[in-house]
Design a protein around this motif. Sequence first.
Motif, short mmCIF file in Angstrom:
data_model
loop_
_atom_site.label_atom_id
_atom_site.label_comp_id
_atom_site.label_asym_id
_atom_site.label_seq_id
_atom_site.Cartn_x
_atom_site.Cartn_y
_atom_site.Cartn_z
N LYS A 151 8.28 4.71 6.94
CA LYS A 151 7.10 5.55 6.69
C LYS A 151 6.29 5.00 5.52
CE LYS A 151 6.88 10.27 8.03
NZ LYS A 151 7.41 11.59 7.97
N PHE A 152 6.99 4.55 4.47
CA PHE A 152 6.33 3.99 3.30
C PHE A 152 5.63 2.67 3.65
CE2 PHE A 152 6.33 1.04 -0.26
CZ PHE A 152 5.66 1.77 -1.21
N TYR A 153 6.37 1.77 4.28
CA TYR A 153 5.83 0.43 4.55
C TYR A 153 4.75 0.44 5.64
CZ TYR A 153 9.27 -1.69 1.53
OH TYR A 153 10.02 -2.05 0.44
N ARG B 247 -0.83 3.57 5.00
CA ARG B 247 -2.08 2.92 4.59
C ARG B 247 -2.06 2.47 3.12
NH1 ARG B 247 -7.23 5.88 6.31
NH2 ARG B 247 -6.67 4.90 8.26
N PRO B 248 -1.56 3.31 2.17
CA PRO B 248 -1.58 2.86 0.77
C PRO B 248 -0.82 1.55 0.55
CG PRO B 248 -1.11 5.20 0.89
CD PRO B 248 -1.09 4.69 2.29
N TRP B 249 0.39 1.44 1.15
CA TRP B 249 1.17 0.21 0.97
C TRP B 249 0.47 -0.99 1.62
CZ3 TRP B 249 4.15 -2.48 -1.84
CH2 TRP B 249 4.71 -3.65 -1.35
N ARG B 250 -0.07 -0.80 2.80
CA ARG B 250 -0.74 -1.92 3.47
C ARG B 250 -1.92 -2.42 2.65
NH1 ARG B 250 -0.87 1.00 9.01
NH2 ARG B 250 -2.80 1.59 8.03
N LYS B 251 -2.66 -1.49 2.03
CA LYS B 251 -3.80 -1.89 1.19
C LYS B 251 -3.33 -2.64 -0.05
CE LYS B 251 -7.64 1.01 1.65
NZ LYS B 251 -8.39 2.17 1.19
N VAL B 252 -2.31 -2.12 -0.74
CA VAL B 252 -1.78 -2.76 -1.94
C VAL B 252 -1.20 -4.13 -1.59
CG1 VAL B 252 0.08 -2.63 -3.66
CG2 VAL B 252 -1.34 -0.64 -3.19
N SER B 253 -0.48 -4.21 -0.50
CA SER B 253 0.13 -5.46 -0.08
C SER B 253 -0.93 -6.53 0.21
CB SER B 253 0.98 -5.22 1.17
OG SER B 253 1.48 -6.42 1.67
N LYS B 254 -1.95 -6.14 0.91
CA LYS B 254 -3.02 -7.08 1.24
C LYS B 254 -3.75 -7.55 -0.02
CE LYS B 254 -6.93 -7.57 4.39
NZ LYS B 254 -7.73 -6.92 5.41
N VAL C 278 4.55 -12.20 2.70
CA VAL C 278 5.13 -10.87 2.52
C VAL C 278 5.02 -10.50 1.04
CG1 VAL C 278 7.23 -9.50 2.77
CG2 VAL C 278 6.78 -11.35 4.35
N VAL C 279 4.85 -9.22 0.77
CA VAL C 279 4.93 -8.72 -0.61
C VAL C 279 6.23 -7.94 -0.72
CG1 VAL C 279 3.88 -7.22 -2.33
CG2 VAL C 279 2.44 -8.62 -0.88
N ASP C 280 7.00 -8.26 -1.75
CA ASP C 280 8.34 -7.71 -1.92
C ASP C 280 8.44 -6.97 -3.25
OD1 ASP C 280 11.20 -7.56 -1.27
OD2 ASP C 280 11.44 -8.88 -3.00
N PRO D 197 6.02 2.63 -6.99
CA PRO D 197 6.28 1.51 -6.08
C PRO D 197 5.03 0.65 -5.82
CG PRO D 197 6.24 3.56 -4.86
CD PRO D 197 6.11 3.92 -6.31
N TYR D 198 3.87 1.11 -6.26
CA TYR D 198 2.64 0.35 -6.05
C TYR D 198 2.25 -0.46 -7.30
CZ TYR D 198 2.27 3.56 -2.14
OH TYR D 198 2.53 4.28 -1.02
N ASP D 199 3.06 -0.39 -8.35
CA ASP D 199 2.77 -1.11 -9.60
C ASP D 199 2.92 -2.61 -9.36
OD1 ASP D 199 2.36 -1.87 -12.18
OD2 ASP D 199 4.27 -1.14 -12.94
#
Length: 110
Positions: free
Chosen positions: A28-30, A33-40, A65-67, A82-84
């Motif tokens: 659910k986290f990965y 939308r927030p994680w996908r935006k931060v990752s990109k 990949v962002v880890d 987790p978005y830091d």
Amino acid sequence: MPKAPTPKRKPWQEERVSHGRRLHDNSKFYNGRPWRKVSKAYRSENPLCECKECKELERVLPAQVVDHVKGLQYLLDNNLDPYDWKELQSMNKKCHDKKSGRDAHKNKIL
């Protein structure tokens, strides 16, 4: 907007079990939308692999990949963000799979 189809399960089939590899379901986290935006955004700022192994061998590989350096569950358990960006690193897929495999076996109770 169209909805994703609901998965259909035959009534005689048992629910799928992950055989103990994954202790927490973070899909659910990965997939959010927030994680996908931060990752990109993080990958665009850090386009090369930043893992220890690549740095030691002086390899230059593109990041795919962002880890989370310490792991997502560690961050969530300790009420850290987790978005830091300080807690993230960009990696290529091969390095990420190696790290994830090591982490999964390290947490196994024998």
